[in-house]
Design a protein around this motif. Sequence first.
Motif, PDB file in Angstrom:
ATOM      1  N   ASN A  61     -49.305 -46.421   3.924  1.00 50.79           N
ATOM      2  CA  ASN A  61     -48.965 -47.055   5.030  1.00 50.79           C
ATOM      3  C   ASN A  61     -47.989 -47.175   5.910  1.00 50.79           C
ATOM      4  OD1 ASN A  61     -51.208 -48.514   4.217  1.00 50.79           O
ATOM      5  ND2 ASN A  61     -50.166 -49.055   1.861  1.00 50.79           N
ATOM      6  N   VAL A  62     -47.987 -47.912   6.842  1.00 51.82           N
ATOM      7  CA  VAL A  62     -47.031 -47.414   8.461  1.00 51.82           C
ATOM      8  C   VAL A  62     -46.549 -49.294   8.883  1.00 51.82           C
ATOM      9  CG1 VAL A  62     -46.706 -47.131  10.586  1.00 51.82           C
ATOM     10  CG2 VAL A  62     -47.178 -45.023   9.043  1.00 51.82           C
ATOM     11  N   ILE A  63     -45.585 -49.688   9.448  1.00 55.90           N
ATOM     12  CA  ILE A  63     -45.892 -50.517   9.624  1.00 55.90           C
ATOM     13  C   ILE A  63     -43.844 -50.907  10.396  1.00 55.90           C
ATOM     14  CG2 ILE A  63     -44.227 -51.934   8.092  1.00 55.90           C
ATOM     15  CD1 ILE A  63     -45.374 -54.754   8.415  1.00 55.90           C
ATOM     16  N   SER A  64     -43.941 -51.681  11.766  1.00 54.32           N
ATOM     17  CA  SER A  64     -42.857 -51.381  12.666  1.00 54.32           C
ATOM     18  C   SER A  64     -42.201 -53.170  12.770  1.00 54.32           C
ATOM     19  CB  SER A  64     -43.764 -51.483  14.178  1.00 54.32           C
ATOM     20  OG  SER A  64     -42.512 -51.406  14.448  1.00 54.32           O
ATOM     21  N   TYR A  65     -40.811 -52.994  13.051  1.00 51.73           N
ATOM     22  CA  TYR A  65     -40.396 -54.797  12.229  1.00 51.73           C
ATOM     23  C   TYR A  65     -39.632 -54.406  13.808  1.00 51.73           C
ATOM     24  CZ  TYR A  65     -42.034 -55.096   7.604  1.00 51.73           C
ATOM     25  OH  TYR A  65     -42.519 -56.053   6.931  1.00 51.73           O
ATOM     26  N   GLY A  66     -39.863 -53.599  14.459  1.00 52.62           N
ATOM     27  CA  GLY A  66     -38.668 -53.259  16.052  1.00 52.62           C
ATOM     28  C   GLY A  66     -37.106 -53.601  15.790  1.00 52.62           C
ATOM     29  N   GLU A  67     -37.192 -55.237  16.721  1.00 50.94           N
ATOM     30  CA  GLU A  67     -35.533 -54.879  16.221  1.00 50.94           C
ATOM     31  C   GLU A  67     -35.395 -56.304  15.349  1.00 50.94           C
ATOM     32  OE1 GLU A  67     -34.619 -57.798  19.554  1.00 50.94           O
ATOM     33  OE2 GLU A  67     -36.053 -56.107  20.085  1.00 50.94           O
ATOM     34  N   GLU A  68     -36.172 -56.444  14.531  1.00 51.51           N
ATOM     35  CA  GLU A  68     -36.658 -57.869  13.561  1.00 51.51           C
ATOM     36  C   GLU A  68     -35.265 -57.575  11.815  1.00 51.51           C
ATOM     37  OE1 GLU A  68     -39.932 -58.891  12.966  1.00 51.51           O
ATOM     38  OE2 GLU A  68     -41.209 -58.649  14.640  1.00 51.51           O
ATOM     39  N   LYS A  69     -35.210 -56.031  11.930  1.00 50.32           N
ATOM     40  CA  LYS A  69     -34.439 -56.661  10.491  1.00 50.32           C
ATOM     41  C   LYS A  69     -33.229 -55.314  10.237  1.00 50.32           C
ATOM     42  CE  LYS A  69     -38.234 -58.203   7.716  1.00 50.32           C
ATOM     43  NZ  LYS A  69     -39.197 -57.014   6.169  1.00 50.32           N
ATOM     44  N   PRO A  70     -32.337 -55.506  11.074  1.00 53.70           N
ATOM     45  CA  PRO A  70     -31.371 -55.007  11.721  1.00 53.70           C
ATOM     46  C   PRO A  70     -30.131 -54.084   9.885  1.00 53.70           C
ATOM     47  CG  PRO A  70     -30.300 -56.890  12.317  1.00 53.70           C
ATOM     48  CD  PRO A  70     -32.019 -56.679  11.759  1.00 53.70           C
ATOM     49  N   LEU A  71     -30.122 -53.187  10.698  1.00 57.97           N
ATOM     50  CA  LEU A  71     -29.196 -52.326   8.766  1.00 57.97           C
ATOM     51  C   LEU A  71     -27.598 -52.974   9.181  1.00 57.97           C
ATOM     52  CD1 LEU A  71     -29.625 -51.505   6.021  1.00 57.97           C
ATOM     53  CD2 LEU A  71     -28.717 -49.684   7.517  1.00 57.97           C
ATOM     54  N   ASP A  72     -27.550 -53.182  10.706  1.00 55.39           N
ATOM     55  CA  ASP A  72     -26.152 -54.189  11.061  1.00 55.39           C
ATOM     56  C   ASP A  72     -25.773 -54.760  12.127  1.00 55.39           C
ATOM     57  OD1 ASP A  72     -23.784 -53.887  12.118  1.00 55.39           O
ATOM     58  OD2 ASP A  72     -23.080 -51.810  11.225  1.00 55.39           O
ATOM     59  N   PRO A  73     -25.785 -55.935  12.195  1.00 55.35           N
ATOM     60  CA  PRO A  73     -26.374 -56.319  13.077  1.00 55.35           C
ATOM     61  C   PRO A  73     -25.240 -56.580  14.147  1.00 55.35           C
ATOM     62  CG  PRO A  73     -25.230 -57.901  11.592  1.00 55.35           C
ATOM     63  CD  PRO A  73     -25.116 -56.734  11.241  1.00 55.35           C
ATOM     64  N   ALA A  74     -24.086 -55.663  14.513  1.00 55.93           N
ATOM     65  CA  ALA A  74     -23.559 -55.513  15.293  1.00 55.93           C
ATOM     66  C   ALA A  74     -23.841 -54.568  16.955  1.00 55.93           C
ATOM     67  CB  ALA A  74     -22.141 -54.469  15.178  1.00 55.93           C
ATOM     68  N   SER A  75     -23.367 -54.966  17.819  1.00 59.90           N
ATOM     69  CA  SER A  75     -23.331 -54.340  18.849  1.00 59.90           C
ATOM     70  C   SER A  75     -22.370 -53.493  19.421  1.00 59.90           C
ATOM     71  CB  SER A  75     -24.149 -55.518  19.739  1.00 59.90           C
ATOM     72  OG  SER A  75     -24.982 -56.531  19.836  1.00 59.90           O
ATOM     73  N   THR A  76     -22.997 -52.234  18.309  1.00 61.05           N
ATOM     74  CA  THR A  76     -21.923 -50.711  18.592  1.00 61.05           C
ATOM     75  C   THR A  76     -22.463 -49.573  18.606  1.00 61.05           C
ATOM     76  OG1 THR A  76     -21.538 -50.398  16.480  1.00 61.05           O
ATOM     77  CG2 THR A  76     -19.314 -52.035  17.839  1.00 61.05           C
ATOM     78  N   GLU A  77     -22.124 -48.867  19.413  1.00 57.26           N
ATOM     79  CA  GLU A  77     -22.533 -47.293  19.087  1.00 57.26           C
ATOM     80  C   GLU A  77     -23.440 -46.759  17.584  1.00 57.26           C
ATOM     81  OE1 GLU A  77     -24.525 -45.517  20.918  1.00 57.26           O
ATOM     82  OE2 GLU A  77     -24.374 -46.841  22.756  1.00 57.26           O
ATOM     83  N   ASP A  78     -22.331 -47.592  16.822  1.00 58.37           N
ATOM     84  CA  ASP A  78     -23.116 -47.113  15.088  1.00 58.37           C
ATOM     85  C   ASP A  78     -23.794 -47.962  14.280  1.00 58.37           C
ATOM     86  OD1 ASP A  78     -20.977 -45.054  14.887  1.00 58.37           O
ATOM     87  OD2 ASP A  78     -19.048 -46.589  14.066  1.00 58.37           O
ATOM     88  N   ALA A  79     -23.720 -49.112  14.820  1.00 56.31           N
ATOM     89  CA  ALA A  79     -24.397 -50.509  14.336  1.00 56.31           C
ATOM     90  C   ALA A  79     -26.107 -49.876  14.729  1.00 56.31           C
ATOM     91  CB  ALA A  79     -24.285 -51.586  14.448  1.00 56.31           C
ATOM     92  N   TRP A  80     -26.118 -49.735  16.330  1.00 60.48           N
ATOM     93  CA  TRP A  80     -26.993 -49.186  16.340  1.00 60.48           C
ATOM     94  C   TRP A  80     -27.780 -48.102  15.642  1.00 60.48           C
ATOM     95  CZ3 TRP A  80     -24.579 -49.689  22.431  1.00 60.48           C
ATOM     96  CH2 TRP A  80     -25.141 -50.797  22.805  1.00 60.48           C
ATOM     97  N   ALA A  81     -27.014 -46.628  15.989  1.00 57.37           N
ATOM     98  CA  ALA A  81     -27.469 -45.845  15.045  1.00 57.37           C
ATOM     99  C   ALA A  81     -27.994 -45.963  13.712  1.00 57.37           C
ATOM    100  CB  ALA A  81     -26.599 -44.646  15.092  1.00 57.37           C
TER     101      ALA A  81
END
Length: 91
Positions: A61-81
Amino acid sequence: AKQTLNQNAEWLKANAGTKVTVEGHCDERGSDTYNLALGENRAKAAASYLKTLGIAEDRINVISYGEEKPLDPASTEDAWAKNRRCTFTFE
């Protein structure tokens, strides 16, 4: 990512009665609509690879959460990765 997918495929082969949900995730940049589509494409790509490794389509099965469940909530390159990923839930 291929190593994780290969390991998941081997586990699924050894546990034939188990299904998997591939969850697509993104970082917060971009619109909600764009990120949901991107997460879906990411999850579909992972699912497609699992199929090439012999996992039946009806087990995935496939589902998208988009940006809803970030692993890291920071707004940095490392967090985005970290937030651009697929996660796997076995059922």
